[in-house]
Write an enzyme that holds these catalytic residues in place. Structure first.
Site, short mmCIF file in Angstrom:
data_model
loop_
_atom_site.label_atom_id
_atom_site.label_comp_id
_atom_site.label_asym_id
_atom_site.label_seq_id
_atom_site.Cartn_x
_atom_site.Cartn_y
_atom_site.Cartn_z
N SER A 14 -1.06 12.17 -13.33
CA SER A 14 -0.36 13.19 -12.53
C SER A 14 0.65 13.98 -13.37
O SER A 14 0.70 15.22 -13.31
CB SER A 14 0.41 12.54 -11.38
OG SER A 14 -0.43 11.71 -10.64
N CYS A 43 -2.56 7.13 -10.28
CA CYS A 43 -2.39 7.56 -8.89
C CYS A 43 -3.72 7.90 -8.23
O CYS A 43 -4.05 7.41 -7.16
CB CYS A 43 -1.44 8.76 -8.83
SG CYS A 43 -1.35 9.48 -7.19
N CYS A 48 -2.29 5.15 -5.84
CA CYS A 48 -1.89 5.72 -4.54
C CYS A 48 -3.05 6.20 -3.67
O CYS A 48 -3.11 5.89 -2.49
CB CYS A 48 -0.97 6.92 -4.77
SG CYS A 48 0.16 6.76 -6.14
N LYS A 51 -5.66 3.45 -2.68
CA LYS A 51 -4.86 2.50 -1.88
C LYS A 51 -4.66 3.04 -0.46
O LYS A 51 -4.88 2.36 0.52
CB LYS A 51 -3.52 2.24 -2.57
CG LYS A 51 -2.55 1.31 -1.90
CD LYS A 51 -1.62 1.94 -0.89
CE LYS A 51 -0.79 3.10 -1.33
NZ LYS A 51 0.35 2.80 -2.18
N GLY A 176 5.93 -10.05 -4.91
CA GLY A 176 6.55 -9.61 -3.65
C GLY A 176 6.99 -8.17 -3.73
O GLY A 176 7.86 -7.74 -2.98
N TYR A 178 5.91 -3.79 -4.28
CA TYR A 178 5.12 -2.78 -3.56
C TYR A 178 3.64 -3.21 -3.45
O TYR A 178 3.06 -3.22 -2.39
CB TYR A 178 5.06 -1.48 -4.35
CG TYR A 178 6.24 -0.58 -4.37
CD1 TYR A 178 6.25 0.59 -3.61
CD2 TYR A 178 7.33 -0.82 -5.21
CE1 TYR A 178 7.31 1.48 -3.68
CE2 TYR A 178 8.38 0.06 -5.28
CZ TYR A 178 8.37 1.22 -4.51
OH TYR A 178 9.41 2.09 -4.59
N GLU A 182 1.68 -4.29 -0.08
CA GLU A 182 0.72 -3.32 0.47
C GLU A 182 -0.67 -3.94 0.56
O GLU A 182 -1.36 -3.82 1.57
CB GLU A 182 0.68 -2.07 -0.40
CG GLU A 182 1.95 -1.24 -0.29
CD GLU A 182 1.93 0.06 -1.08
OE1 GLU A 182 2.76 0.92 -0.79
OE2 GLU A 182 1.09 0.22 -1.98
N HIS A 436 12.23 14.11 22.48
CA HIS A 436 11.96 13.01 23.42
C HIS A 436 10.58 13.16 24.03
O HIS A 436 10.18 14.27 24.35
CB HIS A 436 13.02 13.04 24.50
CG HIS A 436 12.92 11.89 25.44
ND1 HIS A 436 13.24 10.59 25.07
CD2 HIS A 436 12.51 11.83 26.73
CE1 HIS A 436 13.04 9.79 26.10
NE2 HIS A 436 12.59 10.51 27.12
N GLU A 441 13.70 9.72 17.56
CA GLU A 441 14.90 10.26 18.20
C GLU A 441 16.08 9.31 18.04
O GLU A 441 17.24 9.73 18.06
CB GLU A 441 14.64 10.57 19.67
CG GLU A 441 14.35 9.38 20.55
CD GLU A 441 14.05 9.77 22.00
OE1 GLU A 441 14.91 10.41 22.62
OE2 GLU A 441 12.96 9.44 22.50
P1 NDP Z 1 7.09 -4.53 -8.76
O1 NDP Z 1 7.93 -4.52 -9.96
O2 NDP Z 1 7.47 -3.72 -7.56
O3 NDP Z 1 6.88 -6.02 -8.25
C1 NDP Z 1 6.47 -7.04 -9.10
C2 NDP Z 1 6.54 -8.34 -8.31
O4 NDP Z 1 6.00 -9.39 -9.09
C3 NDP Z 1 7.97 -8.73 -7.98
O5 NDP Z 1 7.97 -9.30 -6.71
C4 NDP Z 1 8.30 -9.74 -9.08
O6 NDP Z 1 9.23 -10.70 -8.66
C5 NDP Z 1 6.97 -10.42 -9.25
N1 NDP Z 1 6.77 -10.99 -10.58
C6 NDP Z 1 6.97 -10.39 -11.79
N2 NDP Z 1 6.65 -11.21 -12.79
C7 NDP Z 1 6.23 -12.36 -12.23
C8 NDP Z 1 5.78 -13.60 -12.74
N3 NDP Z 1 5.69 -13.82 -14.04
N4 NDP Z 1 5.43 -14.56 -11.86
C9 NDP Z 1 5.54 -14.35 -10.53
N5 NDP Z 1 5.96 -13.21 -9.99
C10 NDP Z 1 6.30 -12.22 -10.81
O7 NDP Z 1 5.65 -4.15 -9.29
P2 NDP Z 1 4.32 -3.70 -8.60
O8 NDP Z 1 3.27 -4.18 -9.52
O9 NDP Z 1 4.26 -4.13 -7.17
O10 NDP Z 1 4.43 -2.13 -8.62
C11 NDP Z 1 4.70 -1.45 -9.84
C12 NDP Z 1 5.37 -0.12 -9.57
O11 NDP Z 1 4.41 0.78 -9.04
C13 NDP Z 1 6.46 -0.17 -8.52
O12 NDP Z 1 7.70 -0.48 -9.09
C14 NDP Z 1 6.46 1.22 -7.98
O13 NDP Z 1 7.30 2.01 -8.74
C15 NDP Z 1 5.02 1.66 -8.14
N6 NDP Z 1 4.30 1.64 -6.86
C16 NDP Z 1 4.71 2.44 -5.84
C17 NDP Z 1 4.07 2.43 -4.63
C18 NDP Z 1 4.55 3.30 -3.53
O14 NDP Z 1 5.32 4.20 -3.77
N7 NDP Z 1 4.15 3.05 -2.29
C19 NDP Z 1 2.90 1.59 -4.39
C20 NDP Z 1 2.56 0.76 -5.52
C21 NDP Z 1 3.24 0.81 -6.71
P3 NDP Z 1 10.83 -10.46 -8.74
O15 NDP Z 1 11.20 -9.60 -7.57
O16 NDP Z 1 11.39 -11.83 -8.63
O17 NDP Z 1 11.10 -9.82 -10.05
#
Ligand code: NDP
Length: 453
Positions: A14, A43, A48, A51, A176, A178, A182, A436, A441
């Site tokens: 993008s 994306c 995106c 997805k 945990g 995005y 999702e 409404h 609202e």
């Molecule tokens: P994130 O960084 O959002 O989440 C990664 C997750 O994996 C966290 O919960 C993290 O835990 C966990 N994690 C990381 N390393 C380990 C490990 N070694 N063992 C176990 N758990 C682990 O990454 P995503 O891959 O979900 O998304 C990447 C990026 O893509 C996002 O930050 C976002 O910017 C973008 N995105 C945006 C979307 C949207 O706008 N709707 C949709 C999808 C992606 P902890 O919290 O403890 O660090």
């Protein structure tokens, strides 16, 4: 010194495509772009867009239950993954074609090859050719990473989801963020038995606490087996061809598929960047200034490879600001403040500005929050609650954060984001007449603060 090109862009996602075609089409620059994979990038091809189409596909399974309450006799038939996947990929092919045409029609020369930087003004392609350019723009994005545990390659990552031959009966999602949340909702909606392990206390770290809790409750309420404070410890192939997983809590179970949604890493390896003097950060991200310029003045970088705010519209903004700065003589820093975004869980979470926790740490605030079952849901006797929440500065009365958990919250937060970006105060919201009957609202009818902090 004369160069082959005014600009050589590495990466056809993008951000890179936008920067290339605006530099060529609007600023009259001579531009080339190299992409080693498919045009459109994460994306369009493996993020995106597919997805969101899967989100749409997954929501149909809930229709019959609510339709019944409205007098319809609707039966749920089986979901045909292969039929959907065929249409999905046809759509991605169509979009990739559009991206290629956009480049061609703006006069950008594109190369289907991997590129690396040989010096401050030279790009080398995997097909052996090399070109010089006055400016180089790196827009190579990121890629999913697996945790460092034995047999991690038995698991899949988000890139693989769109190419599955069949949908698994059961899946364990690790993470945990995005992507984890999702896809937990999407796959559950498509009929897969979903278990999710998240190592922390609550999913969606960094988002508003109340919003995170509501999304987690809704996910569990739907039947997703979400286990917090739990991580994967060991994994191995089992005798039936599944994957045997031992968790950090000691539980052992087999799953057909394990999906790592454990974050993404910038694509900078093997690009020759450090050798020419470009500074990389701890995660391998390219370090840039407010104008997306790297430590080498002729080399710029935008999008996920810089690991600033990893969202498509932000990469596009960064690309536009780069062209403004370098090719239109109008130095434009990128504004990363108050970016609205949404997580496409079910229900969605839309957010802009600070969480209650971050705002309270910054200054005295008032919190206005309401949680209720909207008319459509409550009539159908369904459980999903909606939440509307405003965080207000006690001093300036400005809205510091807005958090919405609701169906279509992504659509709602885009609108709220305009007012908040304009600097709206709580009193501006109060002066706006309600529409409404709607869910939204409530965002203009919350009279008294729920709490102060
Ligand atoms: P994130 O960084 O959002 O989440 C990664 C997750 O994996 C966290 O919960 C993290 O835990 C966990 N994690 C990381 N390393 C380990 C490990 N070694 N063992 C176990 N758990 C682990 O990454 P995503 O891959 O979900 O998304 C990447 C990026 O893509 C996002 O930050 C976002 O910017 C973008 N995105 C945006 C979307 C949207 O706008 N709707 C949709 C999808 C992606 P902890 O919290 O403890 O660090």
């Amino acid at each position: 010194m004369s160069f082959d090109y005014d600009l050589f862009v590495i990466g056809g996602g993008s951000g890179g495509v936008r920067a290339a075609r605006v530099a060529a089409g609007e600023a009259g620059a001579k531009v080339a772009l190299a992409e080693e994979d498919r045009y459109g990038g994460t994306c369009v091809i493996r993020g995106c867009v597919p997805k969101k189409l899967m989100v749409f596909a997954s929501t149909y399974s809930e229709l019959p239950a609510s339709a019944g309450a409205y007098g319809w006799d609707m039966q749920l038939g089986p979901f045909d993954w292969l039929a959907f996947k065929g249409r999905l990929h046809a759509e991605l092919d169509r979009l990739e074609g559009i991206y290629r045409n956009l480049l061609k029609n703006s006069g950008v020369e594109s190369f289907d090859a991997r590129a690396r930087v040989a010096d401050a003004h030279t790009v080398e392609l995997s097909d052996g050719r090399s070109f010089t350019a006055k400016h180089i723009l790196v827009a190579t994005g990121g890629r999913p990473v697996r945790p460092d545990i034995p047999n991690a390659d038995l698991g899949i990552v988000s890139d693989d989801i769109f190419n599955l031959e069949t949908l698994p009966k059961s899946i364990l999602i690790i993470g945990g963020g995005y992507i984890a949340c999702e896809f937990a909702c999407i796959l559950h909606g498509l009929g897969v038995e979903v278990t999710q392990y998240y190592r922390g206390e609550q999913i969606l770290r960094g988002f508003d606490g109340e919003a995170r809790a509501l999304v987690a409750d809704a996910m569990k309420g739907r039947g997703i087996d979400l286990q917090t404070g739990t991580d994967i410890a060991e994994m191995a192939r089992d005798a039936e061809g599944g994957i045997r997983v031992k968790s950090t809590t000691g539980a052992e179970r087999s799953f057909e598929t394990v999906f790592f949604a454990t974050g993404r890493s910038p694509n900078t390896a093997g690009m020759g960047l450090e050798a020419v003097g470009v500074e990389l950060g701890r995660k391998g991200e390219i370090v840039v200034d407010a104008y997306s310029q790297t430590a080498v003045p002729s080399i710029y970088a935008i999008g996920d490879v810089t690991d600033r705010v990893n969202l498509t519209p932000v990469a596009i903004r960064e690309g536009m600001a780069f062209v403004e700065t370098v090719f239109k003589g109008n130095p434009t820093p990128v504004d990363h403040d108050l970016i609205p975004s949404a997580i496409f869980t079910q229900p969605e979470l839309g957010t802009v500005g600070l969480s209650e926790e971050d705002a309270a740490a910054q200054e005295p605030i008032e919190v206005y929050a309401t949680s209720f079952r909207p008319m459509k849901v409550s009539f159908a006797d369904q459980p999903d609650r909606v939440m509307m929440k405003l965080i207000v500065s006690q001093k300036t009365r400005k809205i510091l954060g807005c958090h919405i958990v609701a169906p279509e919250a992504g659509e709602l937060i885009q609108m709220a984001g305009i007012a908040i970006k304009m600097g709206a105060t709580k009193e501006d919201f109060d002066r706006t007449v309600a529409v409404h009957p709607t869910m939204s609202e409530e965002i203009v009818t919350m009279r008294n603060p729920t709490r102060t902090a």
